[in-house]
Design a protein around this motif. Structure first.
Motif, short mmCIF file in Angstrom:
data_model
loop_
_atom_site.label_atom_id
_atom_site.label_comp_id
_atom_site.label_asym_id
_atom_site.label_seq_id
_atom_site.Cartn_x
_atom_site.Cartn_y
_atom_site.Cartn_z
N VAL A 1 47.73 43.38 39.62
CA VAL A 1 47.45 43.23 38.18
C VAL A 1 47.37 41.75 37.79
O VAL A 1 46.49 41.34 37.03
CB VAL A 1 48.53 43.96 37.35
N VAL A 2 48.27 40.94 38.33
CA VAL A 2 48.25 39.50 38.02
C VAL A 2 46.98 38.85 38.54
O VAL A 2 46.36 38.02 37.87
CB VAL A 2 49.50 38.82 38.62
N THR A 3 46.56 39.19 39.75
CA THR A 3 45.33 38.62 40.32
C THR A 3 44.12 38.96 39.46
O THR A 3 43.28 38.10 39.16
CB THR A 3 45.12 39.13 41.74
N ILE A 4 44.03 40.23 39.05
CA ILE A 4 42.90 40.63 38.19
C ILE A 4 42.95 39.89 36.86
O ILE A 4 41.93 39.44 36.33
CB ILE A 4 42.93 42.16 37.98
N GLY A 5 44.14 39.69 36.32
CA GLY A 5 44.27 38.98 35.05
C GLY A 5 43.85 37.53 35.14
O GLY A 5 43.22 36.98 34.23
N VAL A 6 44.20 36.87 36.27
CA VAL A 6 43.81 35.46 36.45
C VAL A 6 42.30 35.33 36.52
O VAL A 6 41.70 34.44 35.88
CB VAL A 6 44.47 34.90 37.73
N PHE A 7 41.64 36.19 37.26
CA PHE A 7 40.17 36.11 37.35
C PHE A 7 39.53 36.41 36.00
O PHE A 7 38.53 35.78 35.62
CB PHE A 7 39.67 37.10 38.41
N ALA A 8 40.08 37.35 35.26
CA ALA A 8 39.53 37.65 33.93
C ALA A 8 39.69 36.47 32.98
O ALA A 8 38.79 36.15 32.20
CB ALA A 8 40.21 38.89 33.37
N LEU A 9 40.84 35.76 33.06
CA LEU A 9 41.06 34.60 32.20
C LEU A 9 40.09 33.48 32.55
O LEU A 9 39.53 32.81 31.67
CB LEU A 9 42.51 34.12 32.36
N MET A 10 39.88 33.23 33.86
CA MET A 10 38.94 32.18 34.27
C MET A 10 37.52 32.49 33.80
O MET A 10 36.79 31.61 33.36
CB MET A 10 38.97 32.03 35.80
N ALA A 11 37.13 33.76 33.86
CA ALA A 11 35.79 34.13 33.40
C ALA A 11 35.65 33.96 31.91
O ALA A 11 34.61 33.50 31.41
CB ALA A 11 35.51 35.58 33.81
#
Length: 204
Positions: free
Chosen positions: A39-49
């Protein structure tokens, strides 16, 4: 029974079979930790996008999109034709500087012709005067010349900017070229040239 049979050794005992270790069962805590990491990994990529997309949109609106740039910026033209060596000279030079030495006068002649033909920056003109093609003038003569010559460095930057604009360079790419090692205009001169270029485009 013979003596040989009485000395025979008994066969070695067989080794016991290896014990099977049952696989460790995955506990509920390890499963929770793995789920949290996903969940954290997906959240980081979503924030960067979410951050990168607005920046790209702003860059496109401000003409920040650079074209495919060459690997090397075009170098300033080198030696001017020899037939131009006595073509022109600064007007009223002898009246303004009657006591100047011949070395300084020759440096000014070379600089004046080169400036009229190539519209260089102050730094490029100085290095040209020191070069073999520019006459190998002494540093003090070259420095006096670039400080004294009636050159409009802003206009020279604009003339160079026109060359890149005709090749469909963006404003950001033109600024990069003007301040590169090939031309070495100051940031202020490059910005002045871009502002003047924009005004010209608005009047067209």
């Amino acid at each position: 029974m013979s003596d040989r049979d009485s000395l025979a050794f008994p066969p070695p005992p067989k080794a016991p079979p290896p014990e099977r270790v049952p696989p460790k069962k995955q506990t509920w805590l390890s499963r929770v930790i793995a789920l949290v990491m996903v969940v954290v990994t997906i959240g980081v990529f979503a924030l960067m996008a979410s951050i990168a997309l607005p920046l790209l949109q702003v860059g496109a609106a401000l003409d920040w999109k650079l074209p495919a740039l060459p690997t090397e910026w075009p170098q300033p033209r080198t030696a001017y034709p020899r037939e131009f060596k006595t073509r022109t000279f600064p007007p009223d030079f002898d009246q303004l500087y009657p006591d100047v030495s011949e070395a300084y006068r020759e440096a000014m002649q070379v600089a004046y012709d080169y400036n009229e033909l190539h519209h260089p920056s102050k730094a490029v003109l100085y290095d040209y005067l020191l070069s073999d093609e520019g006459g190998s003038h002494l540093p003090d003569a070259a420095q006096w010349t670039v400080e004294t010559i009636a050159a409009d460095w802003n206009n020279n930057a604009l003339e160079t900017a026109h060359d890149y604009h005709e090749r469909s360079y963006s404003l950001a790419a033109i600024y990069t070229a003007l301040t590169s090692d090939a031309h070495r205009f100051t940031p202020e001169e490059a910005q002045w040239a871009l502002d003047a270029l924009v005004r010209e485009r608005e009047l067209q």
